[in-house]
Scaffold this motif. Structure first.
Motif, PDB file in Angstrom:
ATOM      1  N   VAL A   1      21.711 -91.522 -38.010  1.00  0.00           N
ATOM      2  CA  VAL A   1      21.452 -90.080 -37.846  1.00  0.00           C
ATOM      3  C   VAL A   1      19.941 -89.842 -37.715  1.00  0.00           C
ATOM      4  CG1 VAL A   1      21.770 -87.801 -38.880  1.00  0.00           C
ATOM      5  CG2 VAL A   1      23.559 -89.509 -39.089  1.00  0.00           C
ATOM      6  N   LYS A   2      19.124 -90.705 -38.333  1.00  0.00           N
ATOM      7  CA  LYS A   2      17.669 -90.554 -38.218  1.00  0.00           C
ATOM      8  C   LYS A   2      17.215 -90.671 -36.769  1.00  0.00           C
ATOM      9  CE  LYS A   2      16.292 -92.023 -42.808  1.00  0.00           C
ATOM     10  NZ  LYS A   2      15.687 -93.026 -43.650  1.00  0.00           N
ATOM     11  N   VAL A   3      17.808 -91.601 -36.028  1.00  0.00           N
ATOM     12  CA  VAL A   3      17.458 -91.755 -34.611  1.00  0.00           C
ATOM     13  C   VAL A   3      17.794 -90.482 -33.852  1.00  0.00           C
ATOM     14  CG1 VAL A   3      17.925 -93.066 -32.517  1.00  0.00           C
ATOM     15  CG2 VAL A   3      17.722 -94.261 -34.686  1.00  0.00           C
ATOM     16  N   ARG A   4      18.970 -89.930 -34.131  1.00  0.00           N
ATOM     17  CA  ARG A   4      19.371 -88.681 -33.468  1.00  0.00           C
ATOM     18  C   ARG A   4      18.418 -87.544 -33.847  1.00  0.00           C
ATOM     19  NH1 ARG A   4      23.678 -87.562 -30.714  1.00  0.00           N
ATOM     20  NH2 ARG A   4      24.699 -89.453 -31.392  1.00  0.00           N
ATOM     21  N   LEU A   5      18.002 -87.533 -35.107  1.00  0.00           N
ATOM     22  CA  LEU A   5      17.067 -86.506 -35.585  1.00  0.00           C
ATOM     23  C   LEU A   5      15.710 -86.635 -34.882  1.00  0.00           C
ATOM     24  CD1 LEU A   5      17.240 -84.217 -37.647  1.00  0.00           C
ATOM     25  CD2 LEU A   5      16.353 -85.771 -39.359  1.00  0.00           C
ATOM     26  N   ILE A   6      15.222 -87.864 -34.744  1.00  0.00           N
ATOM     27  CA  ILE A   6      13.958 -88.108 -34.024  1.00  0.00           C
ATOM     28  C   ILE A   6      14.098 -87.654 -32.576  1.00  0.00           C
ATOM     29  CG2 ILE A   6      12.465 -89.931 -33.109  1.00  0.00           C
ATOM     30  CD1 ILE A   6      12.994 -91.457 -35.754  1.00  0.00           C
ATOM     31  N   HIS A   7      15.223 -87.979 -31.968  1.00  0.00           N
ATOM     32  CA  HIS A   7      15.465 -87.596 -30.572  1.00  0.00           C
ATOM     33  C   HIS A   7      15.487 -86.067 -30.431  1.00  0.00           C
ATOM     34  CE1 HIS A   7      16.737 -88.875 -26.564  1.00  0.00           C
ATOM     35  NE2 HIS A   7      17.567 -87.847 -26.552  1.00  0.00           N
ATOM     36  N   GLN A   8      16.097 -85.381 -31.384  1.00  0.00           N
ATOM     37  CA  GLN A   8      16.179 -83.922 -31.294  1.00  0.00           C
ATOM     38  C   GLN A   8      14.835 -83.248 -31.553  1.00  0.00           C
ATOM     39  OE1 GLN A   8      19.497 -82.119 -33.258  1.00  0.00           O
ATOM     40  NE2 GLN A   8      20.954 -83.418 -32.186  1.00  0.00           N
ATOM     41  N   TYR A   9      14.083 -83.773 -32.509  1.00  0.00           N
ATOM     42  CA  TYR A   9      12.735 -83.214 -32.717  1.00  0.00           C
ATOM     43  C   TYR A   9      11.852 -83.479 -31.494  1.00  0.00           C
ATOM     44  CZ  TYR A   9      13.109 -81.678 -37.564  1.00  0.00           C
ATOM     45  OH  TYR A   9      13.441 -80.994 -38.695  1.00  0.00           O
ATOM     46  N   GLY A  10      11.990 -84.668 -30.925  1.00  0.00           N
ATOM     47  CA  GLY A  10      11.238 -84.979 -29.704  1.00  0.00           C
ATOM     48  C   GLY A  10      11.601 -84.039 -28.573  1.00  0.00           C
ATOM     49  N   ALA A  11      12.896 -83.731 -28.473  1.00  0.00           N
ATOM     50  CA  ALA A  11      13.350 -82.806 -27.428  1.00  0.00           C
ATOM     51  C   ALA A  11      12.744 -81.421 -27.617  1.00  0.00           C
ATOM     52  CB  ALA A  11      14.875 -82.736 -27.428  1.00  0.00           C
ATOM     53  N   LEU A  12      12.656 -80.991 -28.871  1.00  0.00           N
ATOM     54  CA  LEU A  12      12.060 -79.676 -29.127  1.00  0.00           C
ATOM     55  C   LEU A  12      10.585 -79.641 -28.726  1.00  0.00           C
ATOM     56  CD1 LEU A  12      13.570 -78.633 -32.567  1.00  0.00           C
ATOM     57  CD2 LEU A  12      13.873 -77.501 -30.374  1.00  0.00           C
TER      58      LEU A  12
ATOM     59  N   LEU B   1      21.595 -80.108 -37.951  1.00  0.00           N
ATOM     60  CA  LEU B   1      21.031 -81.441 -38.179  1.00  0.00           C
ATOM     61  C   LEU B   1      19.528 -81.350 -38.450  1.00  0.00           C
ATOM     62  CD1 LEU B   1      21.509 -84.510 -38.201  1.00  0.00           C
ATOM     63  CD2 LEU B   1      21.035 -84.504 -35.756  1.00  0.00           C
ATOM     64  N   LEU B   2      18.843 -80.443 -37.769  1.00  0.00           N
ATOM     65  CA  LEU B   2      17.395 -80.302 -37.948  1.00  0.00           C
ATOM     66  C   LEU B   2      17.032 -79.764 -39.330  1.00  0.00           C
ATOM     67  CD1 LEU B   2      16.423 -78.894 -34.442  1.00  0.00           C
ATOM     68  CD2 LEU B   2      16.138 -81.220 -35.281  1.00  0.00           C
ATOM     69  N   LYS B   3      17.963 -79.097 -39.996  1.00  0.00           N
ATOM     70  CA  LYS B   3      17.684 -78.559 -41.329  1.00  0.00           C
ATOM     71  C   LYS B   3      17.790 -79.620 -42.421  1.00  0.00           C
ATOM     72  CE  LYS B   3      19.072 -73.826 -40.413  1.00  0.00           C
ATOM     73  NZ  LYS B   3      20.033 -72.778 -40.686  1.00  0.00           N
ATOM     74  N   ARG B   4      18.398 -80.747 -42.080  1.00  0.00           N
ATOM     75  CA  ARG B   4      18.574 -81.797 -43.088  1.00  0.00           C
ATOM     76  C   ARG B   4      17.261 -82.540 -43.307  1.00  0.00           C
ATOM     77  NH1 ARG B   4      24.025 -84.816 -41.589  1.00  0.00           N
ATOM     78  NH2 ARG B   4      23.601 -85.826 -43.576  1.00  0.00           N
ATOM     79  N   ARG B   5      17.075 -83.024 -44.546  1.00  0.00           N
ATOM     80  CA  ARG B   5      15.888 -83.814 -44.877  1.00  0.00           C
ATOM     81  C   ARG B   5      15.990 -85.172 -44.200  1.00  0.00           C
ATOM     82  NH1 ARG B   5      13.880 -83.403 -50.867  1.00  0.00           N
ATOM     83  NH2 ARG B   5      12.726 -81.495 -50.591  1.00  0.00           N
ATOM     84  N   PHE B   6      14.859 -85.611 -43.652  1.00  0.00           N
ATOM     85  CA  PHE B   6      14.839 -86.875 -42.931  1.00  0.00           C
ATOM     86  C   PHE B   6      15.219 -88.037 -43.844  1.00  0.00           C
ATOM     87  CE2 PHE B   6      12.771 -90.524 -40.915  1.00  0.00           C
ATOM     88  CZ  PHE B   6      13.277 -90.401 -39.628  1.00  0.00           C
ATOM     89  N   SER B   7      14.752 -87.985 -45.095  1.00  0.00           N
ATOM     90  CA  SER B   7      15.006 -89.097 -46.012  1.00  0.00           C
ATOM     91  C   SER B   7      16.450 -89.137 -46.512  1.00  0.00           C
ATOM     92  CB  SER B   7      14.048 -89.013 -47.196  1.00  0.00           C
ATOM     93  OG  SER B   7      14.240 -87.790 -47.876  1.00  0.00           O
TER      94      SER B   7
END
Length: 182
Positions: free
Chosen positions: A97-108, A85-91
């Motif tokens: 899925v963007k919320v999940r992506l933000i949550h995962q980047y925040g977790a990192l 999921l982190l390899k996918r482009r945000f746009s």
């Protein structure tokens, strides 16, 4: 064991105590550093931050359980990070899925600072009030907990950024929970 379910249940259970600890720690540091608020204000914030307003024994138990569950929350959240999921482009991803992506980047970003802050904060508190060690012998733990190694000018910014990142994790997690139930 379902790690996602454990993580979700821990986050819900920790929302109030961790949110209160986060807000009072932030109020203490910014109030004392930037607003020159009184020591009485600082003592009141620390009494809430550590649970000391309910008694010394409860405070030690509260801090121990809070930090243990924070470590479990951070570890379970780290386990849930999806590298695909982190390899996918945000746009290019859908809004949910963007919320999940933000949550995962925040977790990192939050993984190490939150883990260090939680463990050093509770270690300081347990050393002082459970083991009765003098303040001078365990001062390094408090300095790490507060980010004092960055210097007096940056210490409040460290606390502010850590608190804001934790709030972002709560809000994005809450948003994912709402999307799931809708």
């Amino acid at each position: 064991m379902n790690v996602r379910r454990l993580h979700r249940q821990l986050a819900i259970a920790l929302f109030l105590p961790l949110g209160l600890t986060n807000c009072t720690g932030l109020a203490y540091r910014l109030g004392r550093s930037w607003l020159n608020l009184s020591k009485d204000f600082g003592k009141a914030m620390m009494a809430i931050h550590t649970g000391a307003f309910l008694g010394e024994w409860f405070s030690v138990l509260y801090m121990f359980l809070l930090s243990l569950t924070v470590v479990l929350l951070v570890a379970s959240g780290f386990r849930l990070i999806n590298p695909w999921l982190l390899k996918r482009r945000f746009s290019s991803v859908k809004a949910n899925v963007k919320v999940r992506l933000i949550h995962q980047y925040g977790a990192l970003l939050l993984f190490l600072p939150l883990l260090v802050s939680a463990t050093t904060g509770v270690s300081y508190h347990l050393s002082r009030y459970w083991l009765r060690l003098p303040k001078e012998k365990v001062a390094i733990l408090l300095q790490i907990h507060e980010g004092a190694y960055l210097g007096a000018a940056l210490k409040p910014f460290y606390i502010l950024l850590l608190s804001a990142a934790l709030l972002l994790m709560f809000l994005s997690g809450w948003r994912m929970l709402r999307q799931r139930s809708a």
